[in-house]
Design an enzyme around this catalytic site. Structure first.
Site, mmCIF file in Angstrom:
data_model
loop_
_atom_site.group_PDB
_atom_site.id
_atom_site.type_symbol
_atom_site.label_atom_id
_atom_site.label_comp_id
_atom_site.label_asym_id
_atom_site.label_seq_id
_atom_site.Cartn_x
_atom_site.Cartn_y
_atom_site.Cartn_z
ATOM 1 N N THR A 55 -8.693 9.087 8.806
ATOM 2 C CA THR A 55 -8.322 7.868 8.078
ATOM 3 C C THR A 55 -8.181 6.661 9.000
ATOM 4 O O THR A 55 -7.567 5.663 8.631
ATOM 5 C CB THR A 55 -6.998 8.087 7.328
ATOM 6 N N LYS A 74 0.833 -1.197 0.000
ATOM 7 C CA LYS A 74 0.000 0.000 0.000
ATOM 8 C C LYS A 74 0.870 1.250 0.000
ATOM 9 O O LYS A 74 1.814 1.346 0.773
ATOM 10 C CB LYS A 74 -0.928 -0.010 1.223
ATOM 11 N N GLY A 133 -8.576 3.312 10.488
ATOM 12 C CA GLY A 133 -9.144 2.055 10.015
ATOM 13 C C GLY A 133 -9.070 1.812 8.530
ATOM 14 O O GLY A 133 -9.686 0.862 8.036
ATOM 15 N N THR A 134 -8.304 2.606 7.781
ATOM 16 C CA THR A 134 -8.264 2.401 6.329
ATOM 17 C C THR A 134 -7.657 1.051 5.955
ATOM 18 O O THR A 134 -8.120 0.384 5.028
ATOM 19 C CB THR A 134 -7.483 3.528 5.621
ATOM 20 N N GLY A 135 -6.614 0.638 6.677
ATOM 21 C CA GLY A 135 -5.986 -0.644 6.364
ATOM 22 C C GLY A 135 -6.912 -1.816 6.619
ATOM 23 O O GLY A 135 -7.020 -2.733 5.798
ATOM 24 N N CYS A 136 -7.592 -1.791 7.753
ATOM 25 C CA CYS A 136 -8.566 -2.841 8.087
ATOM 26 C C CYS A 136 -9.656 -2.899 7.029
ATOM 27 O O CYS A 136 -10.064 -3.969 6.561
ATOM 28 C CB CYS A 136 -9.226 -2.566 9.439
#
Length: 266
Positions: A204, A173, A206-209
């Site tokens: 932002t 990412k 929690g964007t990865g989850c």
């Protein structure tokens, strides 16, 4: 209806972890289930407490799911201890789980390490070889590839090293000042860039989850890996563009942006 399982920690503020995963899975059209690795006391300003479950209890949660509603995909988020990682790997192999997406949450946005060296090594040896896809951010990819990443070429080199080491596809990412919002998918010796919108939204959390759960949801529905990544990135863009603004820190996205305002459930 297709089904997906998230194995991760609970975020009491609802923006990341299990809560973000379930919201994402529902809005991406699959039935969501969970096995909780830890409870956290947290909000948009930080984490004040973590209470892990035992490996035995985590195993019972996973057993109860696979023996009744077998998931079409599995997303794995932050797991902070080696014993829990080993238990997850044991159960996924026992049930021959498919479409496993591992979000190797090891390094915070601030650069702080979130899990122990032992847990990192166990993640590498026991869990990542089972994955269909791994979704590291730049700092996590640096740990997994044992190299610094400063350029697009570095992203490609790191993705290749990780893919060859663990025999799975890798989505590195962007962000962290390298190719912001653009992600690199590396699989079967080839690389593909997925361009993202640069959205000026400071919230932002929690964007990865959310991204990894959206990918798992689309894999569960039968989309190819490339299609699943593209659809997940579109979903993330919509959730950020909704400009939800909650809390005193880096707030959550609006996971339900597509149904908000329609009055369907009001």
């Amino acid at each position: 209806m297709k089904t997906a399982l998230t194995i991760a920690g609970s975020d009491s503020s609802g923006g990341a972890g299990i809560q973000a995963d379930i919201k994402t899975m529902i809005t991406n059209g699959v039935y969501a289930m969970s096995a909780i690795t830890a409870l956290t006391a947290q909000n948009t300003t930080g984490v004040t407490g973590i209470m892990e479950v035992t490996p035995e209890f985590l195993g019972k949660q996973i057993d109860s799911i696979f023996t009744d509603i077998f998931p079409d995909a599995v997303k794995i988020g932050m797991v902070s201890s080696a014993d829990l990682i080993r238990k997850i790997a044991e159960k996924l192999k026992e049930y021959q789980a498919k479409n496993i997406v591992v979000d190797p949450v090891m390094v915070a946005t601030s650069g702080s390490r979130l899990i122990s060296d032992e847990a990192v090594e166990t993640l590498k040896t026991d869990l990542m070889p089972l994955a269909a896809l791994i979704t590291p951010n730049i700092p996590e990819a640096e740990v997994l590839a044992d190299m610094q990443i400063k350029t697009e070429e570095d992203m490609i080199q790191a993705a290749e090293k990780i893919s060859q080491s663990y025999g799975c596809a890798v989505l590195v990412k962007g962000g962290h000042k390298v190719n912001d919002a653009n992600d690199l998918l590396y699989q079967n010796g080839t690389d593909q860039w997925f361009k993202g919108k640069r959205i000026d939204n400071p919230n932002t959390h929690g964007t990865g989850c959310t991204l990894s759960s959206a990918i798992a949801s689309n894999l569960a529905k039968g989309y190819s890996l490339e299609e699943s990544v593209e659809r997940a990135k579109d979903y993330i863009s919509g959730a950020l563009e909704a400009m939800l603004d909650l809390g005193k820190g880096s707030g959550p996205m609006n996971h339900g942006f597509e149904i908000a305002g329609k009055g369907r459930f009001v």
